[in-house]
Design an enzyme around this catalytic site. Structure first.
Site, PDB file in Angstrom:
ATOM      1  N   HIS A 127      32.237  54.380  31.891  1.00 22.49           N
ATOM      2  CA  HIS A 127      32.092  54.453  33.704  1.00 22.49           C
ATOM      3  C   HIS A 127      30.338  54.328  33.804  1.00 22.49           C
ATOM      4  CE1 HIS A 127      35.394  58.632  34.101  1.00 22.49           C
ATOM      5  NE2 HIS A 127      35.992  57.032  34.198  1.00 22.49           N
TER       6      HIS A 127
ATOM      7  N   ARG B 228      39.723  49.667  33.500  1.00 21.46           N
ATOM      8  CA  ARG B 228      40.604  50.821  33.599  1.00 21.46           C
ATOM      9  C   ARG B 228      41.924  50.438  33.848  1.00 21.46           C
ATOM     10  NH1 ARG B 228      41.948  53.763  39.079  1.00 21.46           N
ATOM     11  NH2 ARG B 228      41.732  55.602  38.594  1.00 21.46           N
TER      12      ARG B 228
ATOM     13  N   ASN C 218      47.168  57.238  39.521  1.00 21.26           N
ATOM     14  CA  ASN C 218      46.481  54.582  40.496  1.00 21.26           C
ATOM     15  C   ASN C 218      47.315  54.862  41.233  1.00 21.26           C
ATOM     16  OD1 ASN C 218      47.114  55.583  37.004  1.00 21.26           O
ATOM     17  ND2 ASN C 218      49.364  55.017  37.584  1.00 21.26           N
TER      18      ASN C 218
ATOM     19  N   ASP D 209      27.573  55.189  38.133  1.00 16.60           N
ATOM     20  CA  ASP D 209      26.330  54.209  37.349  1.00 16.60           C
ATOM     21  C   ASP D 209      25.251  54.036  38.824  1.00 16.60           C
ATOM     22  OD1 ASP D 209      23.948  54.337  36.501  1.00 16.60           O
ATOM     23  OD2 ASP D 209      24.542  52.897  34.640  1.00 16.60           O
TER      24      ASP D 209
ATOM     25  N   HIS E 120      44.313  53.317  31.459  1.00 12.50           N
ATOM     26  CA  HIS E 120      45.770  53.873  32.310  1.00 12.50           C
ATOM     27  C   HIS E 120      47.254  53.313  31.206  1.00 12.50           C
ATOM     28  CE1 HIS E 120      44.172  55.955  34.889  1.00 12.50           C
ATOM     29  NE2 HIS E 120      43.013  56.014  34.596  1.00 12.50           N
TER      30      HIS E 120
ATOM     31  N   GLY F 148      51.943  54.977  24.794  1.00 13.41           N
ATOM     32  CA  GLY F 148      51.162  53.520  24.091  1.00 13.41           C
ATOM     33  C   GLY F 148      51.183  52.089  25.125  1.00 13.41           C
TER      34      GLY F 148
END
Length: 334
Positions: free
Chosen positions: A203, A72, A104, A253, A76, A82
């Site tokens: 995810h 992650r 964040n 999940d 982010h 970029g």
């Protein structure tokens, strides 16, 4: 921030063991091309990838959730001007960093893992390996260590000289986004609708705070097309105290929470997407739903296309050549 590194002798011994046993992750040509003069590390720091892999391996062994957190971090970072490691910068007198941006704050983690890896790299190859390249590589290694695919990470990114809290607030998709918003946010940074659905597969590992899907728990979930009502009830029970305790976490999940696989997409078709932005991918017919269905039917297709989309995302607006710098400490400018 002072960081204690292992002794150089211990580091060398660890590297010899790892390089003999780890998968072959040879470094490709740098992002800026062979004529740019940007390091590829093959000669300047040949042990770079072994050091990074070792650091991720230790972190994930200590905390399996860290794999998703490191993945992650790369996302982010790349969505804000970029892939330049701007997300790692602490606030300064000249700018407010991205760590306190809404997507964040109290959410991103793994900074200490990056610090430790950077510290080891500075011992082995001072001022050579960029923090941006570390982020791209730890993302790959986190997926691999979770049972997912591996890929070659193009190298040669340099680190930014600034950060943007405003861009982080504006560019990073929110967990309650609908499909149109998701597509727009991805297209704004140069990624396609297909990339959006494919990269959402990240995810399949990790957790989310109940506060990120609070609106669904308060009744909006009953109006979500295709959402399984038993699944919603289980979330309401899990998060019953989240108003006063916003640290409650839910698995993204439930079936294979620590394994990188295609179960995320299977869950969506079953109405068990945790976030609004997850379940939105299968609302209606055609487009995003068709791609979700294809990943359910062919997990190898998902792996191959995830690899391609990760390389594409990792190549968004990199600083190369004389742009930026190679930070000695990923949290601050040189």
């Amino acid at each position: 921030m002072f960081i204690t590194c292992p002794s150089f002798a211990f580091l060398l011994l660890t590297l010899l063991i790892l390089m003999a046993s780890m998968p072959n992750h040879s470094t490709q040509a740098c992002l800026g091309g062979g004529s740019s003069g940007v390091n590829t590390y093959q000669k300047s720091c040949p042990e770079a990838e072994a050091i990074i892999f070792s650091g991720v391996e230790r972190a994930v062994a200590d905390d399996p959730r860290m794999a998703a957190s490191l993945l992650r971090l790369h996302f982010h970072d790349c969505f804000v001007n970029g892939c330049d490691a701007s997300v790692l910068l602490d606030d300064t007198a000249e700018f407010v960093g991205e760590k306190t941006a809404a997507p964040n704050l109290n959410s991103l983690r793994g900074f200490e893992v990056i610090d430790a890896i950077k510290c080891e790299l500075e011992l082995a190859c001072p001022e050579t390996v960029s923090c941006a390249d570390i982020l791209a590589t730890v993302a790959r290694d986190s997926v691999l260590l979770s049972g997912g695919p591996t890929w070659e990470v193009p190298m040669g990114r340099r680190d930014s000289l600034t950060a943007s809290k405003a861009a982080a607030n504006n560019n990073i998709p929110a967990p309650n986004s609908d499909v149109a918003t998701l597509i727009s946010k991805f297209q704004n940074v140069g990624l396609s609708q297909k990339d959006m659905v494919t990269l959402s597969g990240a995810h399949t590992i990790g957790k989310a705070r109940c506060t990120t899907f609070q609106s669904r728990l308060n009744g909006a979930g009953l109006e979500t097309p295709g959402l399984d009502k038993d699944f919603l009830t289980s979330l309401q029970e899990l998060c019953s105290d989240s108003i006063v305790n916003n640290t409650t976490l839910a698995e993204l999940d439930l079936v294979t929470p620590a394994t990188f696989d295609n179960q995320y997409y299977i869950n969506l078709l079953s109405g068990e997407g945790l976030l609004t932005s997850d379940q939105a991918l299968v609302v209606g017919v055609g487009g995003t739903r068709d791609l979700v269905q294809s990943y359910v039917e062919d997990p190898l297709k998902f792996f191959e296309e995830f690899k391609a989309s990760m390389v594409k995302m990792g190549s968004l607006k990199p600083l190369t050549g004389i742009g930026g710098e190679i930070r000695r400490n990923c949290r601050s400018l040189n």
